[in-house]
Design an enzyme around this catalytic site. Structure first.
Site, mmCIF file in Angstrom:
data_model
loop_
_atom_site.group_PDB
_atom_site.id
_atom_site.type_symbol
_atom_site.label_atom_id
_atom_site.label_comp_id
_atom_site.label_asym_id
_atom_site.label_seq_id
_atom_site.Cartn_x
_atom_site.Cartn_y
_atom_site.Cartn_z
ATOM 1 N N GLY A 12 0.959 -1.192 0.032
ATOM 2 C CA GLY A 12 0.147 0.058 -0.074
ATOM 3 C C GLY A 12 0.900 1.128 0.005
ATOM 4 N N LEU A 13 0.234 2.510 -0.311
ATOM 5 C CA LEU A 13 0.892 3.467 -0.146
ATOM 6 C C LEU A 13 1.592 3.868 1.020
ATOM 7 C CD1 LEU A 13 -1.862 5.900 -2.002
ATOM 8 C CD2 LEU A 13 0.243 5.090 -3.068
ATOM 9 N N SER A 14 2.702 4.871 0.808
ATOM 10 C CA SER A 14 3.099 5.360 2.100
ATOM 11 C C SER A 14 2.287 6.103 2.940
ATOM 12 C CB SER A 14 4.402 6.228 1.537
ATOM 13 O OG SER A 14 4.950 6.957 2.816
ATOM 14 N N GLY A 15 2.246 5.580 4.141
ATOM 15 C CA GLY A 15 1.191 6.221 5.144
ATOM 16 C C GLY A 15 -0.214 5.570 5.270
ATOM 17 N N GLY A 17 -0.674 2.669 6.477
ATOM 18 C CA GLY A 17 -0.800 2.192 7.704
ATOM 19 C C GLY A 17 -0.113 0.571 7.819
ATOM 20 N N LYS A 18 0.693 0.312 6.674
ATOM 21 C CA LYS A 18 1.550 -0.859 7.051
ATOM 22 C C LYS A 18 2.281 -1.112 8.453
ATOM 23 C CE LYS A 18 3.609 -0.044 3.245
ATOM 24 N NZ LYS A 18 3.103 1.548 2.902
ATOM 25 N N SER A 86 5.916 -2.088 -1.950
ATOM 26 C CA SER A 86 5.772 -2.777 -3.000
ATOM 27 C C SER A 86 4.643 -2.709 -4.049
ATOM 28 C CB SER A 86 5.531 -4.368 -2.374
ATOM 29 O OG SER A 86 4.600 -4.532 -1.149
#
Ligand SMILES: Nc1ncnc2c1ncn2[C@@H]1O[C@H](COP(=O)(O)OP(=O)(O)OP(=O)(O)O)[C@@H](O)[C@H]1O
Ligand SMILES: [Mg+2]
Length: 178
Positions: A12-15, A17-18, A86
């Site tokens: 997922g995008l930066s920010g 929540g990974k 990724s």
């Protein structure tokens, strides 16, 4: 102790929540007797992929390395949680194919407007200003997963809700106790 290892692959995008979800899930998994190791993009880029940049080639190399280590862990009974953007579908598919243990892809979805508003690391502002080049979602692509095992929407769900949905899936699959 549960001895079923698996890879929990966040994308997922930066920010989006990974890292937050990986950290939140770790003690929950420990309570269930699951061993956990987090391969966080930021940490891996320091310890395992130092010197790599953000070209497609370098990003792919980084992801291959993360996938390789995650598989070593997973086949030894550990839940390997990966938390790297990724962004490319094809390399995620390749890593999945090369993994011998179960592979659970989690699309940590959050609309660009929301992650940009969060701007947890101040990077979107810099990317918009052109100070950072090749920034995913702004000046570099992000390819949504088409067949993720779980999708969470962190703009609409609390951390507890997103984490709960992931744990439910793992339970359904018999990968964790309960
Ligand atoms: N349901 C949710 N799940 C996860 N994070 C959430 C959720 N709702 C709100 N957030 C917030 O979103 C932010 C996510 O930031 P985080 O650093 O985890 O992102 P990331 O995906 O790891 O980004 P990066 O790729 O830059 O490392 C945090 O401030 C977190 O509190
Ligand atoms: Mg992170």
């Amino acid at each position: 102790m549960s001895d079923k290892g698996f890879t929990l692959w966040f994308t997922g995008l930066s920010g989006s929540g990974k890292s937050t979800l990986a950290e939140y899930l770790t003690p929950k998994l420990h309570e269930l007797g699951t061993k956990v190791e987090i391969l966080d993009g930021d940490v891996v880029r320091e310890g395992l992929s130092k010197g790599l940049g953000f070209s497609k080639e370098d990003r792919d190399t980084n992801i291959r390395r993360i996938g390789f280590v995650a598989d070593l862990l997973a086949r030894n009974g550990v839940c390997a949680i990966t938390a790297a953007i990724s962004p490319y579908r094809e390399i995620r598919r390749e890593v999945r194919t090369k993994t011998s243990a179960a592979f659970v892809e989690v699309f940590v979805y959050c609309p660009l407007e929301v992650v940009e508003e969060r701007d947890t690391k101040g990077l979107y502002k810099k990317a918009r200003a052109g100070i950072i080049k090749n920034f995913t979602g702004i000046s570099d692509p992000y390819e949504d997963p088409e067949n993720a095992e779980v999708t969470v929407n962190t703009a609409d769900e609390s951390i507890e809700e997103s984490a709960g949905r992931i744990l439910s899936y793992l339970r359904e699959q018999g990968l964790i106790a309960g």
